[in-house]
Write a protein that holds these residues in place. Structure first.
Motif, PDB file in Angstrom:
ATOM      1  N   ILE A  52      34.573  21.268  15.816  1.00 44.41           N
ATOM      2  CA  ILE A  52      34.403  21.869  17.145  1.00 44.41           C
ATOM      3  C   ILE A  52      33.146  22.728  17.248  1.00 44.41           C
ATOM      4  O   ILE A  52      32.678  23.003  18.340  1.00 44.41           O
ATOM      5  CB  ILE A  52      35.629  22.714  17.557  1.00 44.41           C
ATOM      6  N   PHE A  53      32.583  23.159  16.094  1.00 43.97           N
ATOM      7  CA  PHE A  53      31.372  23.984  16.177  1.00 43.97           C
ATOM      8  C   PHE A  53      30.133  23.124  16.000  1.00 43.97           C
ATOM      9  O   PHE A  53      30.195  22.023  15.453  1.00 43.97           O
ATOM     10  CB  PHE A  53      31.403  25.122  15.149  1.00 43.97           C
ATOM     11  N   ILE A  54      29.009  23.626  16.496  1.00 44.08           N
ATOM     12  CA  ILE A  54      27.750  22.904  16.386  1.00 44.08           C
ATOM     13  C   ILE A  54      26.708  23.810  15.735  1.00 44.08           C
ATOM     14  O   ILE A  54      26.794  25.035  15.809  1.00 44.08           O
ATOM     15  CB  ILE A  54      27.228  22.414  17.749  1.00 44.08           C
ATOM     16  N   VAL A  55      25.750  23.187  15.071  1.00 39.04           N
ATOM     17  CA  VAL A  55      24.619  23.921  14.526  1.00 39.04           C
ATOM     18  C   VAL A  55      23.569  24.016  15.618  1.00 39.04           C
ATOM     19  O   VAL A  55      23.170  23.008  16.202  1.00 39.04           O
ATOM     20  CB  VAL A  55      24.037  23.229  13.283  1.00 39.04           C
TER      21      VAL A  55
ATOM     22  N   TYR B 100      30.102  30.569  22.109  1.00 38.82           N
ATOM     23  CA  TYR B 100      29.885  31.822  21.383  1.00 38.82           C
ATOM     24  C   TYR B 100      28.935  31.491  20.236  1.00 38.82           C
ATOM     25  O   TYR B 100      29.170  30.537  19.489  1.00 38.82           O
ATOM     26  CB  TYR B 100      31.197  32.347  20.793  1.00 38.82           C
ATOM     27  N   TRP B 101      27.891  32.310  20.055  1.00 39.77           N
ATOM     28  CA  TRP B 101      26.884  32.016  19.043  1.00 39.77           C
ATOM     29  C   TRP B 101      26.903  33.052  17.937  1.00 39.77           C
ATOM     30  O   TRP B 101      27.067  34.245  18.179  1.00 39.77           O
ATOM     31  CB  TRP B 101      25.497  31.954  19.673  1.00 39.77           C
ATOM     32  N   PHE B 102      26.726  32.556  16.678  1.00 42.37           N
ATOM     33  CA  PHE B 102      26.763  33.416  15.502  1.00 42.37           C
ATOM     34  C   PHE B 102      25.677  32.997  14.522  1.00 42.37           C
ATOM     35  O   PHE B 102      25.197  31.859  14.542  1.00 42.37           O
ATOM     36  CB  PHE B 102      28.114  33.318  14.780  1.00 42.37           C
TER      37      PHE B 102
ATOM     38  N   THR C 294      22.254  29.191  12.621  1.00 43.38           N
ATOM     39  CA  THR C 294      22.861  29.482  13.906  1.00 43.38           C
ATOM     40  C   THR C 294      23.934  28.446  14.223  1.00 43.38           C
ATOM     41  O   THR C 294      23.670  27.241  14.160  1.00 43.38           O
ATOM     42  CB  THR C 294      21.800  29.474  15.018  1.00 43.38           C
ATOM     43  N   ILE C 295      25.149  28.917  14.565  1.00 46.57           N
ATOM     44  CA  ILE C 295      26.225  27.991  14.907  1.00 46.57           C
ATOM     45  C   ILE C 295      26.917  28.465  16.175  1.00 46.57           C
ATOM     46  O   ILE C 295      26.946  29.660  16.474  1.00 46.57           O
ATOM     47  CB  ILE C 295      27.255  27.846  13.763  1.00 46.57           C
TER      48      ILE C 295
ATOM     49  N   ILE D 251      25.517  36.653  18.013  1.00 49.26           N
ATOM     50  CA  ILE D 251      24.208  36.643  18.658  1.00 49.26           C
ATOM     51  C   ILE D 251      24.402  37.007  20.125  1.00 49.26           C
ATOM     52  O   ILE D 251      25.111  36.308  20.852  1.00 49.26           O
ATOM     53  CB  ILE D 251      23.539  35.261  18.558  1.00 49.26           C
ATOM     54  N   PRO D 252      23.793  38.097  20.582  1.00 52.18           N
ATOM     55  CA  PRO D 252      23.956  38.476  21.993  1.00 52.18           C
ATOM     56  C   PRO D 252      23.245  37.502  22.912  1.00 52.18           C
ATOM     57  O   PRO D 252      22.349  36.760  22.501  1.00 52.18           O
ATOM     58  CB  PRO D 252      23.303  39.866  22.051  1.00 52.18           C
TER      59      PRO D 252
END
Length: 302
Positions: free
Chosen positions: A12-15, A27-29, A36-37, A59-60
């Motif tokens: 479900i997450f993407i790079v 939502y980014w982290f 970055t994912i 990541i804001p």
């Protein structure tokens, strides 16, 4: 880290890369490895977000920077929005994209932009994607290439004048307007990938392609290549370094010897020693390419 996240969250997450990283649907982290994912907002629960905030750096939301001139608007629509280029514009011309990433948020964006423009010998277009990254469109790469070590000088000047760390990726200078959008995203993706493989202040597109191949290869394949080509010399770091410089100097014995502060005969002796131990004659181009890739693998394994 990515393997562990995939085991828990599945696919479900993407790079993220710069052109998708600030999609409002995610939502980014940042991971501890500086990857970055993004996780889709509609699939995440509060407890899962709390868990991610423990192990990852949020990541804001980033500001968007609107183009200020018609020319900036034209290029922005092509690169960022995928609009079709007008066939009558830039017909037959070629360009180069130069990507930059700042470590911290820039406070003096206007002064920075003007400083970049002044360091190029011809007209450029500078587009900002967020507070810390953007792309320079080099409209006349042939003119730019007449200045030796230009990009290294730009990095040095930015560091000294703005007290900011900057990394640049210099794209290949043969982009046509028809392929501008696809080339932009491909090179931008390469930039994000190569930064994870090894650290450098200026990356050049044509020089990093071997690293991209290595990055896509299976780890066990890389280990086998390394063992089959370098096994007999891997415990001799001086010999490895000599051969690396020899290959970097396009197999020019005199130039390599000068860079290593060796007598020409000493360097030739080491080349012969490498050939004898490995059975691979690096005096021939195809064999030299294989060893060059093996040395890149060795560098990335360690």
């Amino acid at each position: 880290m990515l393997d562990k996240l995939k085991a828990h969250f599945g696919d479900i997450f993407i790079v993220g890369h710069d052109h998708i990283t600030y999609d409002d649907n995610f939502y980014w982290f940042k991971t501890p490895d500086n990857v970055t994912i993004g996780f889709p907002i509609d699939l995440m629960h509060e407890k899962e977000l709390d868990l991610l905030n423990i192990f990852l750096t949020p990541i804001p939301k980033q500001k968007e920077f609107s183009p200020r001139t018609p020319e900036e608007e034209y290029w922005s629509s092509i690169l960022f929005k995928g609009s079709e280029a007008k066939p009558e514009r830039h017909n037959g011309e070629t360009f180069r994209f130069i990507y930059f990433q700042l470590k911290d948020e820039l406070q003096e964006r206007e002064a920075f932009t003007e400083a970049i423009r002044n360091m190029f010998p011809s007209k450029t277009i500078i587009l900002w994607e967020n507070e810390s990254s953007g792309v320079i469109i080099d409209l006349d790469p042939k003119m730019t290439d007449t200045i030796e070590n230009l990009f290294e000088s730009i990095v040095d000047n930015i560091i000294s004048d703005f007290f900011l760390e900057i990394v640049m990726y210099i794209g290949i200078s043969n982009v046509t307007i028809a392929e501008a959008n696809t080339r932009f995203y491909w090179e931008q993706s390469n930039f994000q990938t190569i930064k994870q493989l090894y650290k450098k202040r200026v990356y050049k597109g044509e020089e990093v392609l071997p690293f991209m191949l290595i990055g896509e290869a299976r780890p066990d394949t890389l280990v086998k290549i390394r063992e089959q080509t370098l096994k007999q010399v891997i415990e001799d770091p001086d010999l490895i370094q000599t051969i690396k410089v020899y290959l970097d100097c396009n197999m020019n014995v005199s130039l390599a010897a000068k860079k290593l502060y060796l007598h020409r005969n000493t360097l030739q002796y080491r080349v012969d020693k490498f050939i004898e131990k490995t059975g691979i004659d690096i005096r021939h181009f195809r064999s030299a390419v294989s060893i060059y890739l093996s040395l890149l693998i060795e560098k990335n394994i360690h």
